[in-house]
Design an enzyme around this catalytic site. Structure first.
Site, PDB file in Angstrom:
ATOM      1  N   GLU A 296      11.570  92.549 -35.304  1.00 24.04           N
ATOM      2  CA  GLU A 296      12.765  93.394 -35.124  1.00 24.04           C
ATOM      3  C   GLU A 296      13.094  93.683 -33.665  1.00 24.04           C
ATOM      4  OE1 GLU A 296      11.548  96.993 -37.067  1.00 24.04           O
ATOM      5  OE2 GLU A 296      11.485  96.105 -39.054  1.00 24.04           O
ATOM      6  N   ARG A 299      15.627  95.612 -27.537  1.00 19.97           N
ATOM      7  CA  ARG A 299      15.715  95.545 -26.081  1.00 19.97           C
ATOM      8  C   ARG A 299      15.768  94.110 -25.523  1.00 19.97           C
ATOM      9  NH1 ARG A 299      13.713  99.633 -22.905  1.00 19.97           N
ATOM     10  NH2 ARG A 299      12.478 100.365 -24.651  1.00 19.97           N
ATOM     11  N   ARG A 336      18.650 106.871 -19.163  1.00 15.56           N
ATOM     12  CA  ARG A 336      17.254 106.415 -19.260  1.00 15.56           C
ATOM     13  C   ARG A 336      16.374 106.940 -18.126  1.00 15.56           C
ATOM     14  NH1 ARG A 336      15.761 101.616 -19.261  1.00 15.56           N
ATOM     15  NH2 ARG A 336      14.146 101.916 -20.834  1.00 15.56           N
ATOM     16  N   TYR A 340      13.208 109.104 -19.116  1.00 18.03           N
ATOM     17  CA  TYR A 340      11.868 108.482 -19.112  1.00 18.03           C
ATOM     18  C   TYR A 340      11.236 108.412 -17.726  1.00 18.03           C
ATOM     19  CZ  TYR A 340      13.825 106.867 -23.548  1.00 18.03           C
ATOM     20  OH  TYR A 340      14.435 106.805 -24.774  1.00 18.03           O
ATOM     21  N   CYS A 369      27.229 117.291 -13.199  1.00 17.97           N
ATOM     22  CA  CYS A 369      26.731 118.534 -12.627  1.00 17.97           C
ATOM     23  C   CYS A 369      25.304 118.782 -13.050  1.00 17.97           C
ATOM     24  CB  CYS A 369      27.599 119.692 -13.087  1.00 17.97           C
ATOM     25  SG  CYS A 369      29.232 119.547 -12.416  1.00 17.97           S
ATOM     26  N   TYR A 398      19.848 100.332 -24.761  1.00 16.66           N
ATOM     27  CA  TYR A 398      19.625 101.773 -24.810  1.00 16.66           C
ATOM     28  C   TYR A 398      20.380 102.553 -23.727  1.00 16.66           C
ATOM     29  CZ  TYR A 398      15.978 100.289 -28.019  1.00 16.66           C
ATOM     30  OH  TYR A 398      15.309  99.713 -29.068  1.00 16.66           O
TER      31      TYR A 398
HETATM   32  N1  LLP Z   1      12.077  98.569 -35.028  1.00 11.80           N
HETATM   33  C1  LLP Z   1      11.947  99.905 -35.099  1.00 11.80           C
HETATM   34  C2  LLP Z   1      11.504 100.532 -36.346  1.00 11.80           C
HETATM   35  C3  LLP Z   1      12.216 100.697 -33.965  1.00 11.80           C
HETATM   36  O1  LLP Z   1      12.091 102.017 -34.017  1.00 11.80           O
HETATM   37  C4  LLP Z   1      12.646 100.062 -32.757  1.00 11.80           C
HETATM   38  C5  LLP Z   1      12.953 100.861 -31.558  1.00 11.80           C
HETATM   39  C6  LLP Z   1      12.792  98.659 -32.751  1.00 11.80           C
HETATM   40  C7  LLP Z   1      12.475  97.949 -33.897  1.00 11.80           C
HETATM   41  C8  LLP Z   1      13.273  97.905 -31.546  1.00 11.80           C
HETATM   42  O2  LLP Z   1      12.401  98.013 -30.467  1.00 11.80           O
HETATM   43  P1  LLP Z   1      12.700  97.193 -29.120  1.00 11.80           P
HETATM   44  O3  LLP Z   1      12.536  95.719 -29.432  1.00 11.80           O
HETATM   45  O4  LLP Z   1      14.076  97.494 -28.693  1.00 11.80           O
HETATM   46  O5  LLP Z   1      11.679  97.673 -28.177  1.00 11.80           O
HETATM   47  N2  LLP Z   1      15.510 104.619 -26.041  1.00 11.80           N
HETATM   48  C9  LLP Z   1      14.324 103.915 -25.612  1.00 11.80           C
HETATM   49  C10 LLP Z   1      13.858 102.915 -26.644  1.00 11.80           C
HETATM   50  C11 LLP Z   1      13.671 103.494 -28.035  1.00 11.80           C
HETATM   51  C12 LLP Z   1      13.202 102.483 -29.061  1.00 11.80           C
HETATM   52  C13 LLP Z   1      13.308 103.008 -30.440  1.00 11.80           C
HETATM   53  N3  LLP Z   1      12.887 102.126 -31.494  1.00 11.80           N
HETATM   54  C14 LLP Z   1      14.578 103.299 -24.235  1.00 11.80           C
HETATM   55  O6  LLP Z   1      15.641 103.497 -23.659  1.00 11.80           O
HETATM   56  O7  LLP Z   1      13.699 102.634 -23.688  1.00 11.80           O
END
Ligand code: LLP
Length: 440
Positions: A296, A299, A336, A340, A369, A398
């Site tokens: 899945e 990013r 972000r 983070y 602001c 994101y």
């Molecule tokens: N599957 C599930 C169940 C998830 O919760 C997520 C991400 C993904 C797949 C996808 O993960 P990826 O391949 O994108 O790493 N806002 C944060 C990232 C939050 C990710 C949430 N879940 C940021 O800006 O880094």
């Protein structure tokens, strides 16, 4: 076109990035300075060739090692109708997390059997819709959800995965660690048995297998391997205990991307090789039929393909302390860095002088602001002047989905570029949008 890669940061930009005779950054054959002029800034620009290449990279690297793989894009990283359409065309599935994402998928005609639905607190309404539309999998996260789903499913047969929390530390930012024991996500180890027994006993559930997602922004493969070990061991145990054969395993998303010149994670191929070898080895050892695999990514598909263009405004030099370079966007379009901290470092170049030498240490701040409204805490850039166009790399994941109207900022337009043409896929918000939902 002049020689590419004169500026080392160009590797952080999409694969079609080049520099033209004016020393401007060009993406998808489009001069980014001209894009800024035509569409205004802040502007989010996505390279369609890069997006499609990343979808294909995942399909190829996992598929050639393990043909029973489905790649399921996580639109939480970048959700727009055009993106979901592109994902559908590339043959990826969709890994939604809310009724909202389900609604957008429906609106673009995404095949519902290719939609999967994890989330830790699904509402009854969301479950009802998922059941009604016969989506691919509801990924059951916890025991209350399991009970609620059994009631909602009624006489329908609903295909589910059980989300197991494997208790593995993914060594990433703690906000993005979802498979550790102290997490709101997934079934805690002590509830696995009850969940399996309850789900198997429910005549209206088709228990297809298990799911885990350990975190986001991973640079190491070992946490995946540990999680796979834990879940496959458990699958073997459940086979003995209940005669239950796991048919599908989802290993979530999470592979990290390169946001800065000095930090590069291994490529998708490296993760695919180690993960697939481990699944095959463990299935052989545990005498399990190798399951279908779901991956899945969010990013990794979109982060590098997308960049943000800002116009430089006020430059404030505080002698001996810091130089703030403020741009016309900020935490309302990319939260972000404030959220983070250093973990979310991004880099930028000056789109109108790509090859100029970096001489000044500056902080890129936004126009909101709040002192925490910082896009880049510290970066070396050429001497800047008001009106310069700043291109921030790695803004594809994101940033857009976490945008807000804080300070009544208008959320930016988004374009897809390809073969020298720019296609508006989301218009900039207008003042009318800001008051549309208000009631006096
Ligand atoms: N599957 C599930 C169940 C998830 O919760 C997520 C991400 C993904 C797949 C996808 O993960 P990826 O391949 O994108 O790493 N806002 C944060 C990232 C939050 C990710 C949430 N879940 C940021 O800006 O880094």
């Amino acid at each position: 076109m002049t020689e590419k890669l004169e500026n080392p940061r160009l590797i952080l930009f999409p694969q079609t990035a080049e520099v033209n005779a004016k020393d401007h950054l060009v993406i998808g054959g489009c001069d980014t300075v001209a894009l800024a002029e035509e569409f205004g800034t802040p502007l989010y620009v996505f390279d369609e060739v890069d997006l499609r290449a990343r979808c294909r990279e995942y399909k190829t690297e996992f598929g050639k090692r393990y043909p029973k793989t489905t790649i399921s894009y996580s639109p939480k990283a970048f959700t727009t109708s055009a993106m979901l359409k592109l994902v559908e065309e590339e043959g990826l599935d969709l890994d939604i997390v809310t009724g909202g994402e389900l609604g957008i998928a429906r609106a673009v005609g995404f095949p519902m059997e290719r939609v999967h639905f994890p989330d830790n607190n699904k509402s009854a309404e969301e479950l009802k819709l998922a059941v009604k539309y016969n989506i691919g999998h509801i990924v059951v996260d916890n025991l209350p959800e399991l009970d609620m789903l059994i009631k909602i499913a009624g006489r329908k047969k609903v295909r589910i995965l059980l989300r197991l929390n494997p208790g593995v530390d993914p060594h990433t930012h703690k906000y993005n660690s979802t498979g550790i024991v102290d997490s709101k996500f997934g079934l805690t180890r002590t509830t696995w048995d009850e969940a399996v027994a309850t789900a198997l006993a429910a005549s209206n559930l088709d228990v297809d297998g298990f799911h885990f997602h350990i975190g986001s922004g991973l640079f190491e493969v070992e946490p995946y391997l540990s999680a796979i070990d834990a879940v496959l061991e458990y699958a073997a145990e459940m086979k003995k205990k209940h005669g239950f054969e796991m048919r599908t395993l989802s290993i979530g998303g999470g592979i990290g991307v390169q946001y800065t010149v000095d930090t590069a994670p291994p490529p998708v191929a490296y993760f695919a090789e180690a993960i697939i070898n481990n699944i095959k080895d463990q299935c052989r050892r545990l005498k399990l039929t190798p399951p279908k695999l779901i991956v899945e990514p969010g990013r990794k598909i979109v982060a590098k393909a997308g960049m943000a263009l800002y116009t430089v405004g006020v430059i404030k030099e505080i002698p001996g302390i810091r130089t703030y370079v403020s741009v016309d966007g900020g935490m309302s379009d990319n939260i972000r860095q404030p959220m983070y901290g250093d973990w979310a470092r991004q880099e930028a170049i000056i789109a109108d002088r790509v090859s100029a030498r970096n001489t000044d240490k500056v902080t890129i701040s936004g126009k909101l602001c709040e002192s925490g409204d910082i896009l880049i805490k510290e970066i070396m850039l050429p001497a800047l002047k008001a009106g310069d166009i700043l291109a921030m790399a790695g803004s594809g994941a994101y940033a857009v989905p976490m945008q807000s109207n804080y300070n009544s900022m208008l959320r930016p337009a988004i374009v897809f570029v390809k073969d020298g043409k720019a296609r508006l896929i989301r218009r900039r918000e207008t003042l009318d949008d800001l008051t549309r939902r208000d009631v006096i």
